[in-house]
Design a protein around this motif. Structure first.
Motif, PDB file in Angstrom:
ATOM      1  N   LYS A   4      -8.858  17.773   7.184  1.00 10.62           N
ATOM      2  CA  LYS A   4      -8.345  16.456   7.677  1.00 10.62           C
ATOM      3  C   LYS A   4      -9.022  15.616   6.827  1.00 10.62           C
ATOM      4  N   ILE A   5      -8.031  14.330   6.671  1.00 11.17           N
ATOM      5  CA  ILE A   5      -8.433  13.414   5.583  1.00 11.17           C
ATOM      6  C   ILE A   5      -8.157  12.091   6.484  1.00 11.17           C
ATOM      7  N   LEU A   6      -8.892  11.338   6.223  1.00 13.51           N
ATOM      8  CA  LEU A   6      -8.790   9.667   6.638  1.00 13.51           C
ATOM      9  C   LEU A   6      -8.665   8.888   5.628  1.00 13.51           C
ATOM     10  N   PHE A   7      -7.797   7.844   5.755  1.00 14.75           N
ATOM     11  CA  PHE A   7      -7.656   6.921   4.728  1.00 14.75           C
ATOM     12  C   PHE A   7      -8.059   5.466   5.383  1.00 14.75           C
ATOM     13  N   VAL A   8      -8.824   4.505   4.771  1.00  8.47           N
ATOM     14  CA  VAL A   8      -9.491   3.443   5.281  1.00  8.47           C
ATOM     15  C   VAL A   8      -9.339   2.364   4.086  1.00  8.47           C
ATOM     16  N   CYS A   9      -8.901   1.228   4.787  1.00  5.42           N
ATOM     17  CA  CYS A   9      -8.694  -0.025   4.178  1.00  5.42           C
ATOM     18  C   CYS A   9      -9.525  -1.014   5.359  1.00  5.42           C
ATOM     19  N   LEU A  10      -9.239  -2.396   4.885  1.00  5.77           N
ATOM     20  CA  LEU A  10      -9.470  -3.423   5.754  1.00  5.77           C
ATOM     21  C   LEU A  10      -8.801  -3.616   7.250  1.00  5.77           C
ATOM     22  N   GLY A  11      -7.574  -3.657   7.107  1.00  7.89           N
ATOM     23  CA  GLY A  11      -6.931  -4.115   8.452  1.00  7.89           C
ATOM     24  C   GLY A  11      -6.087  -3.073   8.831  1.00  7.89           C
ATOM     25  N   ASN A  12      -5.857  -2.043   8.177  1.00  9.20           N
ATOM     26  CA  ASN A  12      -5.076  -0.749   8.390  1.00  9.20           C
ATOM     27  C   ASN A  12      -3.589  -1.035   8.643  1.00  9.20           C
ATOM     28  N   ILE A  13      -3.078  -2.064   7.931  1.00  9.08           N
ATOM     29  CA  ILE A  13      -1.598  -2.301   8.142  1.00  9.08           C
ATOM     30  C   ILE A  13      -0.758  -2.222   6.601  1.00  9.08           C
ATOM     31  N   CYS A  14      -1.564  -2.123   5.528  1.00  7.69           N
ATOM     32  CA  CYS A  14      -0.934  -1.874   4.284  1.00  7.69           C
ATOM     33  C   CYS A  14      -1.479  -0.965   3.551  1.00  7.69           C
ATOM     34  N   ARG A  15      -2.481  -0.806   2.808  1.00  9.36           N
ATOM     35  CA  ARG A  15      -2.937   0.268   1.994  1.00  9.36           C
ATOM     36  C   ARG A  15      -3.306   1.561   2.575  1.00  9.36           C
ATOM     37  N   SER A  16      -3.956   1.533   3.560  1.00  5.91           N
ATOM     38  CA  SER A  16      -4.496   3.023   4.138  1.00  5.91           C
ATOM     39  C   SER A  16      -3.181   3.573   4.835  1.00  5.91           C
ATOM     40  N   PRO A  17      -2.524   2.826   5.630  1.00  5.65           N
ATOM     41  CA  PRO A  17      -1.194   3.411   6.103  1.00  5.65           C
ATOM     42  C   PRO A  17      -0.265   3.950   5.073  1.00  5.65           C
ATOM     43  N   ALA A  18      -0.145   2.939   3.992  1.00  5.16           N
ATOM     44  CA  ALA A  18       0.628   3.569   2.917  1.00  5.16           C
ATOM     45  C   ALA A  18       0.196   4.888   2.073  1.00  5.16           C
ATOM     46  N   ALA A  19      -1.138   4.883   1.954  1.00  7.43           N
ATOM     47  CA  ALA A  19      -1.762   5.939   1.682  1.00  7.43           C
ATOM     48  C   ALA A  19      -1.511   7.353   2.381  1.00  7.43           C
ATOM     49  N   GLU A  20      -1.617   6.838   3.856  1.00  4.66           N
ATOM     50  CA  GLU A  20      -1.475   8.166   4.715  1.00  4.66           C
ATOM     51  C   GLU A  20      -0.011   8.754   4.398  1.00  4.66           C
ATOM     52  N   GLY A  21       0.898   7.750   4.457  1.00  2.00           N
ATOM     53  CA  GLY A  21       2.246   8.233   4.400  1.00  2.00           C
ATOM     54  C   GLY A  21       2.620   8.849   2.999  1.00  2.00           C
ATOM     55  N   VAL A  22       2.203   8.231   1.797  1.00  2.00           N
ATOM     56  CA  VAL A  22       2.448   8.961   0.617  1.00  2.00           C
ATOM     57  C   VAL A  22       1.769  10.469   0.668  1.00  2.00           C
ATOM     58  N   PHE A  23       0.515  10.540   1.013  1.00  2.98           N
ATOM     59  CA  PHE A  23      -0.358  11.701   0.933  1.00  2.98           C
ATOM     60  C   PHE A  23       0.381  12.803   1.787  1.00  2.98           C
TER      61      PHE A  23
END
Length: 149
Positions: A4-23
């Motif tokens: 279970k992996i959580l990706f974290v950024c500042l606003g959760n609208i660009c980098r972390s959801p993109a990282a989640e989607g790509v991964f």
């Protein structure tokens, strides 16, 4: 091995959801989620320009909604991946006493770059460059997780 992996950024609208989607596209056998250290966009879908850039790469994140990181995430996830040192610090300040869940920079998994953070395309406007780096990091993370102990 973390499942279970959580990706974290500042606003959760660009980098972390993109990282989640790509991964999750690369490694669907893992459970993934994303969060932001701020509450600015809670409940909102990923940023439109990021969704467009990802769709161009065959990745759909339209089902995701922004949420804020909480201390309970340490118990819910085996590994927490942050996009930069500022968010690393913010996540660590919320670490429950005695919790051993690892928190790592995503760029630690990008062998082909010297980048020390994933730049925020909300500000840089370089969505493709951000996604190129995210793809490198995601590939490196999967390789690290697949490697024998």
């Amino acid at each position: 091995m973390p499942q279970k992996i959580l990706f974290v950024c500042l606003g959760n609208i660009c980098r972390s959801p993109a990282a989640e989607g790509v991964f999750r596209d690369l490694a669907p056998e893992f459970t993934t989620d994303s969060a932001g250290t701020s509450d600015w966009h809670v409940g909102e879908p990923p940023y439109g320009a990021m969704q467009t850039a990802l769709r161009g790469r065959g990745v759909d994140i339209s089902d995701l909604r922004a949420r804020q990181f909480t201390p309970s995430d340490y118990d819910r996830f085996d590994l927490i991946i942050v996009m930069d040192t500022d968010n690393h610090f913010k996540v660590e300040t919320l670490r429950p006493t005695g919790c051993q869940t690892p928190v790592r920079l995503f760029t630690d998994y990008a062998a082909a770059t010297q980048a020390d953070h994933v730049p925020d395309p909300y500000y840089t406007r370089d969505f493709d460059g951000c996604l190129d780096l995210i793809a490198q990091c995601a590939t490196g993370l999967k390789q690290a997780l697949d490697a024998p102990d």
